[in-house]
Design a protein around this motif. Structure first.
Motif, PDB file in Angstrom:
ATOM      1  N   ASN A  57     -35.289   8.415   4.319  1.00 52.75           N
ATOM      2  CA  ASN A  57     -34.572   7.781   5.373  1.00 52.75           C
ATOM      3  C   ASN A  57     -35.231   7.537   6.805  1.00 52.75           C
ATOM      4  N   LEU A  58     -36.118   8.567   7.160  1.00 52.45           N
ATOM      5  CA  LEU A  58     -36.773   8.364   8.290  1.00 52.45           C
ATOM      6  C   LEU A  58     -38.150   7.228   8.195  1.00 52.45           C
ATOM      7  N   ARG A  59     -38.726   7.739   7.064  1.00 51.66           N
ATOM      8  CA  ARG A  59     -40.019   6.731   6.704  1.00 51.66           C
ATOM      9  C   ARG A  59     -39.653   5.282   6.599  1.00 51.66           C
ATOM     10  N   LYS A  60     -38.565   5.230   5.865  1.00 47.63           N
ATOM     11  CA  LYS A  60     -37.979   3.753   5.571  1.00 47.63           C
ATOM     12  C   LYS A  60     -37.680   2.890   6.889  1.00 47.63           C
ATOM     13  N   GLY A  61     -36.699   3.786   7.857  1.00 45.53           N
ATOM     14  CA  GLY A  61     -36.437   3.261   9.077  1.00 45.53           C
ATOM     15  C   GLY A  61     -35.726   1.834   8.541  1.00 45.53           C
ATOM     16  N   SER A  62     -35.797   0.955   9.570  1.00 41.17           N
ATOM     17  CA  SER A  62     -35.348  -0.528   9.505  1.00 41.17           C
ATOM     18  C   SER A  62     -36.228  -1.251   8.641  1.00 41.17           C
ATOM     19  N   ARG A  63     -37.069  -1.089   8.011  1.00 40.59           N
ATOM     20  CA  ARG A  63     -37.939  -1.974   7.128  1.00 40.59           C
ATOM     21  C   ARG A  63     -37.210  -2.061   5.861  1.00 40.59           C
ATOM     22  N   THR A  64     -37.659  -2.954   5.205  1.00 39.50           N
ATOM     23  CA  THR A  64     -37.160  -3.404   3.811  1.00 39.50           C
ATOM     24  C   THR A  64     -38.225  -3.797   2.761  1.00 39.50           C
ATOM     25  N   GLY A  65     -39.684  -3.606   3.040  1.00 38.89           N
ATOM     26  CA  GLY A  65     -40.639  -3.809   2.412  1.00 38.89           C
ATOM     27  C   GLY A  65     -41.706  -3.780   3.314  1.00 38.89           C
ATOM     28  N   LEU A  67     -45.885  -5.401   3.882  1.00 35.93           N
ATOM     29  CA  LEU A  67     -46.800  -6.538   3.970  1.00 35.93           C
ATOM     30  C   LEU A  67     -48.290  -5.841   3.364  1.00 35.93           C
ATOM     31  N   VAL A  68     -48.532  -6.035   2.063  1.00 41.47           N
ATOM     32  CA  VAL A  68     -49.818  -5.672   1.423  1.00 41.47           C
ATOM     33  C   VAL A  68     -50.882  -6.476   2.094  1.00 41.47           C
ATOM     34  N   PRO A  69     -51.753  -5.726   2.738  1.00 33.14           N
ATOM     35  CA  PRO A  69     -52.952  -6.415   3.493  1.00 33.14           C
ATOM     36  C   PRO A  69     -53.888  -7.154   2.545  1.00 33.14           C
ATOM     37  N   GLU A  70     -54.226  -6.782   1.491  1.00 35.67           N
ATOM     38  CA  GLU A  70     -55.205  -7.388   0.598  1.00 35.67           C
ATOM     39  C   GLU A  70     -54.473  -8.821  -0.091  1.00 35.67           C
ATOM     40  N   THR A  71     -53.261  -8.601  -0.173  1.00 33.42           N
ATOM     41  CA  THR A  71     -52.822  -9.914  -0.876  1.00 33.42           C
ATOM     42  C   THR A  71     -51.823 -10.977   0.022  1.00 33.42           C
ATOM     43  N   LYS A  72     -51.676 -10.183   1.309  1.00 34.50           N
ATOM     44  CA  LYS A  72     -50.788 -10.782   2.548  1.00 34.50           C
ATOM     45  C   LYS A  72     -49.569 -11.229   1.851  1.00 34.50           C
ATOM     46  N   THR A  73     -49.334 -10.446   0.913  1.00 31.56           N
ATOM     47  CA  THR A  73     -47.729 -10.721   0.293  1.00 31.56           C
ATOM     48  C   THR A  73     -46.642  -9.492   0.633  1.00 31.56           C
ATOM     49  N   GLU A  74     -45.515  -9.784   0.853  1.00 31.09           N
ATOM     50  CA  GLU A  74     -44.566  -8.927   1.302  1.00 31.09           C
ATOM     51  C   GLU A  74     -43.957  -8.271  -0.106  1.00 31.09           C
ATOM     52  N   VAL A  75     -43.921  -7.013  -0.380  1.00 27.54           N
ATOM     53  CA  VAL A  75     -43.434  -6.427  -1.482  1.00 27.54           C
ATOM     54  C   VAL A  75     -42.276  -5.661  -0.896  1.00 27.54           C
ATOM     55  N   ARG A  76     -41.088  -5.752  -1.433  1.00 30.40           N
ATOM     56  CA  ARG A  76     -39.739  -5.186  -1.075  1.00 30.40           C
ATOM     57  C   ARG A  76     -39.662  -3.603  -1.741  1.00 30.40           C
ATOM     58  N   PHE A  77     -39.186  -2.768  -0.568  1.00 32.42           N
ATOM     59  CA  PHE A  77     -38.901  -1.538  -1.305  1.00 32.42           C
ATOM     60  C   PHE A  77     -37.906  -1.420  -2.452  1.00 32.42           C
ATOM     61  N   PHE A  78     -37.889  -0.251  -3.127  1.00 37.12           N
ATOM     62  CA  PHE A  78     -37.073  -0.004  -4.229  1.00 37.12           C
ATOM     63  C   PHE A  78     -35.651  -0.224  -3.562  1.00 37.12           C
ATOM     64  N   HIS A  79     -34.627  -1.056  -4.438  1.00 35.78           N
ATOM     65  CA  HIS A  79     -33.453  -1.273  -4.085  1.00 35.78           C
ATOM     66  C   HIS A  79     -32.267  -0.430  -5.253  1.00 35.78           C
ATOM     67  N   PRO A  80     -31.688   0.586  -4.719  1.00 38.74           N
ATOM     68  CA  PRO A  80     -31.227   1.227  -5.456  1.00 38.74           C
ATOM     69  C   PRO A  80     -29.927   0.806  -6.254  1.00 38.74           C
ATOM     70  N   ARG A  81     -29.334  -0.478  -5.628  1.00 32.93           N
ATOM     71  CA  ARG A  81     -28.320  -0.929  -6.230  1.00 32.93           C
ATOM     72  C   ARG A  81     -28.919  -2.176  -7.220  1.00 32.93           C
ATOM     73  N   LYS A  82     -29.892  -2.701  -7.196  1.00 33.79           N
ATOM     74  CA  LYS A  82     -30.359  -3.972  -7.766  1.00 33.79           C
ATOM     75  C   LYS A  82     -31.547  -3.415  -8.904  1.00 33.79           C
ATOM     76  N   ASP A  83     -32.197  -2.441  -8.537  1.00 35.28           N
ATOM     77  CA  ASP A  83     -33.288  -1.868  -9.486  1.00 35.28           C
ATOM     78  C   ASP A  83     -33.051  -0.468 -10.116  1.00 35.28           C
ATOM     79  N   LEU A  84     -33.681  -0.450 -11.340  1.00 35.65           N
ATOM     80  CA  LEU A  84     -33.405   0.738 -11.998  1.00 35.65           C
ATOM     81  C   LEU A  84     -34.585   1.736 -11.717  1.00 35.65           C
ATOM     82  N   TRP A  85     -34.343   3.005 -11.359  1.00 37.75           N
ATOM     83  CA  TRP A  85     -35.276   4.068 -10.906  1.00 37.75           C
ATOM     84  C   TRP A  85     -36.398   4.159 -12.108  1.00 37.75           C
ATOM     85  N   ILE A  86     -35.987   4.513 -13.259  1.00 37.23           N
ATOM     86  CA  ILE A  86     -36.763   4.603 -14.428  1.00 37.23           C
ATOM     87  C   ILE A  86     -37.830   3.320 -14.745  1.00 37.23           C
ATOM     88  N   GLU A  87     -37.467   2.363 -14.270  1.00 37.11           N
ATOM     89  CA  GLU A  87     -38.417   1.075 -14.539  1.00 37.11           C
ATOM     90  C   GLU A  87     -39.449   0.968 -13.318  1.00 37.11           C
TER      91      GLU A  87
END
Length: 133
Positions: A57-65, A67-87
Motif C-alpha cells: 500500500n505504501l509503495r503503490k500510494g496514489s499511483r495506478t501504473g 511509465l516504462v521509460p524504454e517504451t514511453k508507455t503507461e502500464v497499469r498495476f495489477f487490478h485485483p477486481r479485473k485481473d486474475l493473480w494466477i494469470e
C-alpha cells in the motif's frame, strides 16, 4: 478501522491482494486500499477496494501504473477486481520470489517492491509453515 474491512478482508481470504502475504502472521490488520485512488476519481465502492499489506500500500500510494521509460508507455498495476493473480504472477515455491507473467505483473512486482530481501525471507518462512503460496 475502515468500515469496509470485514467484507474486503473476507473476500481476499485475509491475504494481500498484490503480494499474497498472509494477514494472520502480522500483529495488525491489513489496509483497505483504493485500487484507483480517490484523488484519481476512484470511488469507495467495494469494486474499487482491495486488501493490501502495509508495504504494498505504501509503495503503490496514489499511483495506478508506471511509465516504462524504454517504451514511453503507461502500464497499469495489477487490478485485483479485473485481473486474475494466477494469470499475472508466479510464486516460486523454492525461492519465495514472485515473478510477473505479464507486463502488468512485472511492473507491479517491480514498482511495489514485492521481491525485497525482507519479503523473500518472510515468504520462505511462510512456505516452511505451510501458509504460502
Amino acid at each position: 478501522m475502515n468500515p469496509h474491512y470485514a467484507a474486503i478482508s473476507d473476500r481476499a481470504k485475509h491475504r494481500c491482494e498484490y503480494c499474497r502475504a498472509p494477514e494472520l502472521v502480522f500483529n495488525f490488520p491489513f489496509e483497505v486500499d483504493h485500487i484507483v485512488p480517490l484523488s484519481r476519481q476512484g470511488t469507495n465502492d467495494e469494486t474499487n477496494l482491495s486488501l493490501s499489506c502495509r508495504s504494498c500500500n505504501l509503495r503503490k500510494g496514489s499511483r495506478t501504473g508506471y511509465l516504462v521509460p524504454e517504451t514511453k508507455t503507461e502500464v497499469r498495476f495489477f487490478h485485483p477486481r479485473k485481473d486474475l493473480w494466477i494469470e499475472n504472477f508466479y510464486a516460486e515455491t523454492t525461492s519465495g520470489k514472485i515473478t510477473g507473467k505479464t507486463q502488468i505483473g512485472t511492473v507491479t512486482v517491480q514498482q511495489l517492491g514485492i521481491n525485497s530481501s525482507a519479503q523473500i525471507m518472510a515468504r520462505q518462512m511462510w512456505m516452511r509453515l505451510g501458509i504460502f503460496p
